[in-house]
Motif scaffolding. Sequence first.
Motif, PDB file in Angstrom:
ATOM      1  N   VAL A   1       0.840  -1.195   0.000  1.00 24.04           N
ATOM      2  CA  VAL A   1       0.000   0.000   0.000  1.00 24.04           C
ATOM      3  C   VAL A   1       0.876   1.245   0.000  1.00 24.04           C
ATOM      4  O   VAL A   1       1.834   1.344   0.770  1.00 24.04           O
ATOM      5  CB  VAL A   1      -0.944   0.025   1.225  1.00 24.04           C
ATOM      6  N   ILE A   2       0.535   2.188  -0.872  1.00 20.80           N
ATOM      7  CA  ILE A   2       1.076   3.545  -0.808  1.00 20.80           C
ATOM      8  C   ILE A   2      -0.076   4.439  -0.377  1.00 20.80           C
ATOM      9  O   ILE A   2      -1.152   4.421  -0.995  1.00 20.80           O
ATOM     10  CB  ILE A   2       1.651   3.994  -2.156  1.00 20.80           C
TER      11      ILE A   2
ATOM     12  N   GLN B   1       0.109   2.899  13.755  1.00 23.84           N
ATOM     13  CA  GLN B   1      -1.210   2.278  13.836  1.00 23.84           C
ATOM     14  C   GLN B   1      -1.810   1.967  12.470  1.00 23.84           C
ATOM     15  O   GLN B   1      -2.792   1.232  12.371  1.00 23.84           O
ATOM     16  CB  GLN B   1      -2.170   3.195  14.612  1.00 23.84           C
ATOM     17  N   LEU B   2      -1.231   2.530  11.409  1.00 23.96           N
ATOM     18  CA  LEU B   2      -1.823   2.377  10.077  1.00 23.96           C
ATOM     19  C   LEU B   2      -1.387   1.096   9.378  1.00 23.96           C
ATOM     20  O   LEU B   2      -2.116   0.582   8.530  1.00 23.96           O
ATOM     21  CB  LEU B   2      -1.457   3.583   9.209  1.00 23.96           C
ATOM     22  N   GLY B   3      -0.181   0.605   9.672  1.00 21.36           N
ATOM     23  CA  GLY B   3       0.289  -0.598   9.000  1.00 21.36           C
ATOM     24  C   GLY B   3       0.647  -0.377   7.549  1.00 21.36           C
ATOM     25  O   GLY B   3       0.461  -1.273   6.717  1.00 21.36           O
ATOM     26  N   VAL B   4       1.160   0.819   7.234  1.00 18.77           N
ATOM     27  CA  VAL B   4       1.544   1.172   5.861  1.00 18.77           C
ATOM     28  C   VAL B   4       3.008   1.590   5.860  1.00 18.77           C
ATOM     29  O   VAL B   4       3.447   2.346   6.732  1.00 18.77           O
ATOM     30  CB  VAL B   4       0.664   2.325   5.333  1.00 18.77           C
ATOM     31  N   ASP B   5       3.758   1.121   4.866  1.00 20.15           N
ATOM     32  CA  ASP B   5       5.200   1.379   4.816  1.00 20.15           C
ATOM     33  C   ASP B   5       5.594   2.585   3.972  1.00 20.15           C
ATOM     34  O   ASP B   5       6.740   3.043   4.053  1.00 20.15           O
ATOM     35  CB  ASP B   5       5.940   0.150   4.271  1.00 20.15           C
TER      36      ASP B   5
ATOM     37  N   TYR C   1       7.399   9.358   3.752  1.00 23.29           N
ATOM     38  CA  TYR C   1       7.728   8.371   4.781  1.00 23.29           C
ATOM     39  C   TYR C   1       7.979   7.028   4.122  1.00 23.29           C
ATOM     40  O   TYR C   1       7.157   6.552   3.322  1.00 23.29           O
ATOM     41  CB  TYR C   1       6.581   8.235   5.792  1.00 23.29           C
ATOM     42  N   VAL C   2       9.105   6.410   4.463  1.00 20.60           N
ATOM     43  CA  VAL C   2       9.408   5.041   4.049  1.00 20.60           C
ATOM     44  C   VAL C   2       9.877   4.295   5.299  1.00 20.60           C
ATOM     45  O   VAL C   2      10.857   4.707   5.939  1.00 20.60           O
ATOM     46  CB  VAL C   2      10.495   4.992   2.957  1.00 20.60           C
ATOM     47  N   LYS C   3       9.187   3.236   5.631  1.00 21.80           N
ATOM     48  CA  LYS C   3       9.548   2.470   6.828  1.00 21.80           C
ATOM     49  C   LYS C   3      10.988   1.989   6.728  1.00 21.80           C
ATOM     50  O   LYS C   3      11.441   1.554   5.664  1.00 21.80           O
ATOM     51  CB  LYS C   3       8.602   1.278   6.990  1.00 21.80           C
ATOM     52  N   LYS C   4      11.709   2.063   7.830  1.00 20.09           N
ATOM     53  CA  LYS C   4      13.106   1.659   7.853  1.00 20.09           C
ATOM     54  C   LYS C   4      13.247   0.215   7.374  1.00 20.09           C
ATOM     55  O   LYS C   4      12.526  -0.675   7.814  1.00 20.09           O
ATOM     56  CB  LYS C   4      13.679   1.802   9.264  1.00 20.09           C
ATOM     57  N   GLY C   5      14.169   0.004   6.458  1.00 16.94           N
ATOM     58  CA  GLY C   5      14.366  -1.320   5.885  1.00 16.94           C
ATOM     59  C   GLY C   5      13.648  -1.532   4.575  1.00 16.94           C
ATOM     60  O   GLY C   5      13.883  -2.543   3.896  1.00 16.94           O
ATOM     61  N   ARG C   6      12.765  -0.579   4.184  1.00 16.67           N
ATOM     62  CA  ARG C   6      12.003  -0.724   2.927  1.00 16.67           C
ATOM     63  C   ARG C   6      12.518   0.200   1.833  1.00 16.67           C
ATOM     64  O   ARG C   6      11.902   0.295   0.768  1.00 16.67           O
ATOM     65  CB  ARG C   6      10.513  -0.414   3.170  1.00 16.67           C
ATOM     66  N   GLU C   7      13.617   0.876   2.060  1.00 20.76           N
ATOM     67  CA  GLU C   7      14.129   1.833   1.076  1.00 20.76           C
ATOM     68  C   GLU C   7      14.379   1.189  -0.279  1.00 20.76           C
ATOM     69  O   GLU C   7      14.168   1.811  -1.330  1.00 20.76           O
ATOM     70  CB  GLU C   7      15.435   2.476   1.580  1.00 20.76           C
ATOM     71  N   SER C   8      14.815  -0.066  -0.288  1.00 21.69           N
ATOM     72  CA  SER C   8      15.169  -0.727  -1.549  1.00 21.69           C
ATOM     73  C   SER C   8      13.973  -0.955  -2.457  1.00 21.69           C
ATOM     74  O   SER C   8      14.146  -1.220  -3.648  1.00 21.69           O
ATOM     75  CB  SER C   8      15.859  -2.065  -1.265  1.00 21.69           C
ATOM     76  N   ALA C   9      12.753  -0.835  -1.918  1.00 19.92           N
ATOM     77  CA  ALA C   9      11.556  -1.001  -2.749  1.00 19.92           C
ATOM     78  C   ALA C   9      11.315   0.194  -3.658  1.00 19.92           C
ATOM     79  O   ALA C   9      10.498   0.119  -4.583  1.00 19.92           O
ATOM     80  CB  ALA C   9      10.333  -1.235  -1.865  1.00 19.92           C
ATOM     81  N   ILE C  10      12.022   1.292  -3.395  1.00 19.64           N
ATOM     82  CA  ILE C  10      11.889   2.506  -4.196  1.00 19.64           C
ATOM     83  C   ILE C  10      13.206   2.757  -4.925  1.00 19.64           C
ATOM     84  O   ILE C  10      14.270   2.776  -4.312  1.00 19.64           O
ATOM     85  CB  ILE C  10      11.544   3.730  -3.314  1.00 19.64           C
TER      86      ILE C  10
END
Length: 357
Positions: free
Chosen positions: A161-162, A178-182, A202-211
């Motif tokens: 989800v974006i 609380q949203l559960g979105v990265d 906002y990009v959840k830590k550890g998910r940078e490589s998805a972008i």
Amino acid sequence: MARPVLEKHKAYLDQVNQRNSYYARREFGKDMAQVAGAVSRHLNVLPEELLFTRNATEALQTLIGGFNLLKPGDTVLYADVDYDAMQAAMDSLAVRRGVKVVKIAVPQPATYDAALSTYQKALKDNPGTKLLLLTQISHRSGLLLPVKEIAAMARAAGAEVILDAAHSWGQIEVDVQQLGVDFIGFNVHKWIGAPIGVGLMYVKKGRESAIDPDMSEAPTATTLESRLHTGTTNFAAYLAVPDALAFHQQVGPAAKEARIRYLRDLWVSQVRDLKNLEILTDDDPRMHAGITSIRVKGRTDAAENAKVAAELLEKYKVFTVTRGGLAGGPCIRITPALYTTEADVAQLVKALRGVAG
């Protein structure tokens, strides 16, 4: 901007203009670390999970265009309530990534159960969905989606989800955890009241490589900063963000949300009896905040909507905004602000009775 924020912004403009390149090259980075820290505490995220942008559109286009976990044949999904530029970005993935793009329509007014079932059905009907765009509060109708629940559905279906939170933070309380979105795009210059030209990615830590990294960066770059290269930004606008947050906190986020909701309910409750007026958000507080759009029956195409908005402004001195793109047709958006008074609402009610009574 609230007056105290505006005065601080003016002072920052003077400081930046006086110190210029020395400040930009030697001191701005340290100040921005403090700004990021202030924002992170309010959103319940880590400072390193935030990247400042000029607006939510820039943040979201970066997230959508750079999302690299798609392969040809996958499906991406969005809705009619989503923002135009974000819809266009999702559409572009057909060419950029070779995916199938699906657009759905959300009922108007949507109940809580109807919103959930709409997205549940869309995910079931499109089992190859790998990316879902959600808008927390629609700029078109004012619909407030149950993001946490829909995001959980998407995860269960194997989709990321974006989230477009351009209109939510400051209008309602937002706790990212609380949203559960990265992946989220925010505006800070709307309901938080920072100077114009401040957004957040906002990009959840550890998910940078998805972008994907920005085209100006090395393809192997790994930092969040490498995902967007804005160039020189408005230093003074960014420096005023902690002052906007301080004012927001002084008012009280819960009190601010309650006030904006109260103003919305005040006018809606007084025009529900108008048979010629369609109100596009449900009265369930889970489904709206302050924004709510309307249609006047028999005057629902774009040209007639523009005429209604013009009549509201010219005859009654009430400023509204026309919006298109909904499956049910164009609408007129009514947006109370923190400084809107009950007298303003009374004038709006008079105006709506005049155009739809």
